[in-house]
Design a protein around this motif. Sequence first.
Motif, PDB file in Angstrom:
ATOM      1  N   ASN A 140      41.343  33.269  40.170  1.00 34.27           N
ATOM      2  CA  ASN A 140      42.200  32.927  39.040  1.00 34.27           C
ATOM      3  C   ASN A 140      43.185  33.585  39.277  1.00 34.27           C
ATOM      4  O   ASN A 140      43.969  34.531  39.908  1.00 34.27           O
ATOM      5  CB  ASN A 140      40.898  34.286  38.092  1.00 34.27           C
ATOM      6  N   TYR A 141      43.946  33.867  37.799  1.00 35.19           N
ATOM      7  CA  TYR A 141      45.815  34.335  38.329  1.00 35.19           C
ATOM      8  C   TYR A 141      45.795  34.560  37.125  1.00 35.19           C
ATOM      9  O   TYR A 141      45.208  34.233  35.578  1.00 35.19           O
ATOM     10  CB  TYR A 141      46.533  32.763  38.414  1.00 35.19           C
ATOM     11  N   SER A 180      31.361  41.055  33.667  1.00 34.39           N
ATOM     12  CA  SER A 180      32.155  39.492  32.158  1.00 34.39           C
ATOM     13  C   SER A 180      32.777  38.880  32.499  1.00 34.39           C
ATOM     14  O   SER A 180      33.864  38.699  31.651  1.00 34.39           O
ATOM     15  CB  SER A 180      32.047  41.025  31.611  1.00 34.39           C
ATOM     16  N   GLY A 181      32.776  38.815  33.941  1.00 33.07           N
ATOM     17  CA  GLY A 181      33.683  37.286  34.135  1.00 33.07           C
ATOM     18  C   GLY A 181      35.937  38.305  34.642  1.00 33.07           C
ATOM     19  O   GLY A 181      35.704  37.383  34.489  1.00 33.07           O
ATOM     20  N   LYS A 182      35.512  39.719  34.663  1.00 29.75           N
ATOM     21  CA  LYS A 182      36.776  40.453  34.524  1.00 29.75           C
ATOM     22  C   LYS A 182      36.809  40.538  36.367  1.00 29.75           C
ATOM     23  O   LYS A 182      35.479  41.671  35.670  1.00 29.75           O
ATOM     24  CB  LYS A 182      36.785  41.418  34.024  1.00 29.75           C
ATOM     25  N   TYR A 183      37.826  41.351  37.392  1.00 29.33           N
ATOM     26  CA  TYR A 183      37.750  41.420  38.239  1.00 29.33           C
ATOM     27  C   TYR A 183      38.129  42.946  38.268  1.00 29.33           C
ATOM     28  O   TYR A 183      39.274  43.065  37.386  1.00 29.33           O
ATOM     29  CB  TYR A 183      38.513  40.450  39.408  1.00 29.33           C
ATOM     30  N   TYR A 184      37.309  43.388  39.324  1.00 26.56           N
ATOM     31  CA  TYR A 184      37.717  45.076  39.637  1.00 26.56           C
ATOM     32  C   TYR A 184      38.073  45.308  40.660  1.00 26.56           C
ATOM     33  O   TYR A 184      36.898  45.044  40.852  1.00 26.56           O
ATOM     34  CB  TYR A 184      37.081  45.856  38.243  1.00 26.56           C
ATOM     35  N   GLY A 185      38.915  46.270  41.191  1.00 23.37           N
ATOM     36  CA  GLY A 185      38.950  46.437  42.213  1.00 23.37           C
ATOM     37  C   GLY A 185      38.815  47.432  42.986  1.00 23.37           C
ATOM     38  O   GLY A 185      39.013  48.529  41.992  1.00 23.37           O
ATOM     39  N   ASP A 186      37.648  47.741  43.680  1.00 25.87           N
ATOM     40  CA  ASP A 186      37.589  49.515  44.011  1.00 25.87           C
ATOM     41  C   ASP A 186      37.761  49.575  45.240  1.00 25.87           C
ATOM     42  O   ASP A 186      38.309  51.206  45.929  1.00 25.87           O
ATOM     43  CB  ASP A 186      35.551  49.552  43.801  1.00 25.87           C
ATOM     44  N   TYR A 187      38.290  48.777  46.288  1.00 22.86           N
ATOM     45  CA  TYR A 187      38.466  49.553  47.417  1.00 22.86           C
ATOM     46  C   TYR A 187      40.813  48.783  47.432  1.00 22.86           C
ATOM     47  O   TYR A 187      40.005  48.161  47.652  1.00 22.86           O
ATOM     48  CB  TYR A 187      37.534  48.933  48.829  1.00 22.86           C
ATOM     49  N   TRP A 188      41.017  49.930  47.541  1.00 22.34           N
ATOM     50  CA  TRP A 188      42.370  49.527  47.650  1.00 22.34           C
ATOM     51  C   TRP A 188      43.082  49.585  49.318  1.00 22.34           C
ATOM     52  O   TRP A 188      42.878  50.837  49.471  1.00 22.34           O
ATOM     53  CB  TRP A 188      43.299  50.235  46.899  1.00 22.34           C
TER      54      TRP A 188
END
Length: 120
Positions: free
Chosen positions: A58-59, A102-110
């Motif tokens: 996804n972009y 809900s179809g959206k990406y969330y980063g938790d490790y950076w």
Amino acid sequence: QVHLVESGGGLVQPGGSLRLSCAASGSILLINAMGWYRQAPGKERELVAAITSGGSPNYANSVKGRFFISRDSTKNTVYLQMNSLKPEDTAVYYCTRGSYYSGKYYGDYWGQGTQVTVSS
């Protein structure tokens, strides 16, 4: 310990290309979704690209058709190929491991981030 280490940033002229790499180690397995964010000075952090555990990318609209995310699970590495770079792509780029909600990406490790500067 969990580590994400980015590499491949640098200075490039407008229209040029760079490939960012993100090597994962520790407890991170590339069965998770992975993504790249960026943040430019004075601007909000932006999700640039993400890829599901199954390899579906996804972009952001701002990079669609120019940036390409991929993963190599055998090397525990995620890549961001950036083509036709523009000055507005200048930012610190961060590799993340995360999840989709809900179809959206969330980063938790950076990762620590790598600087990309597009300038003539």
